[in-house]
Design a protein around this motif. Sequence first.
Motif, PDB file in Angstrom:
ATOM      1  N   ASP A  59     -23.675 104.061  26.129  1.00 28.84           N
ATOM      2  CA  ASP A  59     -23.219 105.441  25.947  1.00 28.84           C
ATOM      3  C   ASP A  59     -21.697 105.496  26.115  1.00 28.84           C
ATOM      4  N   PRO A  86     -18.025 106.807  25.152  1.00 28.60           N
ATOM      5  CA  PRO A  86     -17.410 107.971  24.500  1.00 28.60           C
ATOM      6  C   PRO A  86     -16.488 107.547  23.354  1.00 28.60           C
ATOM      7  N   ARG A  87     -16.222 108.484  22.476  1.00 30.71           N
ATOM      8  CA  ARG A  87     -15.294 108.243  21.371  1.00 30.71           C
ATOM      9  C   ARG A  87     -13.865 108.111  21.913  1.00 30.71           C
ATOM     10  N   LYS A 121      -8.943 112.093  21.715  1.00 32.97           N
ATOM     11  CA  LYS A 121      -8.394 112.774  20.551  1.00 32.97           C
ATOM     12  C   LYS A 121      -6.873 112.749  20.526  1.00 32.97           C
ATOM     13  N   ASP A 167     -11.712 115.862  14.712  1.00 32.87           N
ATOM     14  CA  ASP A 167     -12.559 117.022  15.016  1.00 32.87           C
ATOM     15  C   ASP A 167     -13.929 116.917  14.369  1.00 32.87           C
ATOM     16  N   ASP A 168     -14.088 116.024  13.391  1.00 31.67           N
ATOM     17  CA  ASP A 168     -15.360 115.888  12.681  1.00 31.67           C
ATOM     18  C   ASP A 168     -16.173 114.690  13.168  1.00 31.67           C
ATOM     19  N   ARG A 169     -15.808 114.145  14.309  1.00 28.66           N
ATOM     20  CA  ARG A 169     -16.510 112.959  14.796  1.00 28.66           C
ATOM     21  C   ARG A 169     -17.908 113.304  15.313  1.00 28.66           C
ATOM     22  N   PRO A 170     -18.850 112.398  15.141  1.00 28.54           N
ATOM     23  CA  PRO A 170     -20.196 112.658  15.690  1.00 28.54           C
ATOM     24  C   PRO A 170     -20.205 112.548  17.207  1.00 28.54           C
ATOM     25  N   ASP A 171     -21.256 113.045  17.799  1.00 22.31           N
ATOM     26  CA  ASP A 171     -21.373 113.047  19.258  1.00 22.31           C
ATOM     27  C   ASP A 171     -22.100 111.814  19.794  1.00 22.31           C
ATOM     28  N   SER A 172     -22.537 110.938  18.913  1.00 26.43           N
ATOM     29  CA  SER A 172     -23.278 109.754  19.359  1.00 26.43           C
ATOM     30  C   SER A 172     -22.335 108.746  20.015  1.00 26.43           C
ATOM     31  N   SER A 173     -22.910 107.700  20.563  1.00 25.63           N
ATOM     32  CA  SER A 173     -22.121 106.671  21.242  1.00 25.63           C
ATOM     33  C   SER A 173     -21.147 105.998  20.271  1.00 25.63           C
ATOM     34  N   SER A 174     -19.978 105.682  20.770  1.00 33.41           N
ATOM     35  CA  SER A 174     -18.979 105.022  19.939  1.00 33.41           C
ATOM     36  C   SER A 174     -19.294 103.560  19.689  1.00 33.41           C
TER      37      SER A 174
END
Length: 206
Positions: free
Chosen positions: A57, A59-60, A63, A72-79
Amino acid sequence: MLSAVEEAAESTKLWFGAAVAMAWAGGWRGRTAAVNGLAALAVAQLVSNGLCKQLADRPRPPKQWFPHDEVDDRPDSSSFPSGHTAAAMAFTAAVMPTWPAAGAACALPAGLVALERVKSGVHCPSDVAAGAAIGLAGAWLTRSAPRLVRRHRPPRGATAARTGQTRTDGRPARNLRERAGLVWSGSPTCQGHPDKPARQAAAATC
């Protein structure tokens, strides 16, 4: 250009389109390359998105590292790892041995996909590197699986040998006709005979 390639690669549309083109224009070799590529892509997607992202898990990237608005359009899933890179590398590496020219044509957009995932702020370089490793492993597994299955397949006649169905010369029975003439006794006069009178005569002497 990077954004256009990334958009085409979204949901693996780019690789499915490449597989269709290869199957249509490449004959038997193109169809084989397409099947290998899609199979490797499926394995890589399963491992990266279905397994690794659930376990790691991460994070991205922050920013503030990227001045543009694409973050701003990145998904919320694991990086970790990059599923897009895994799919791109798996497809390309699986196609290359069967059809080198097509594999080389796929290598350019595959590299651009990996570069764009970092530039857009969706992934860290380590995410992309892990995705590439998963893709290469998926391609190797897809191409090696038939050979591994053949290597571990029981030898011919092993089933008959395990059930005790052997011929009079000690080798496994090869067909139903040979098995029908087999008897349990080890006496030479009680072995299988081709016709009924001979079998009856042999039974009378036992």
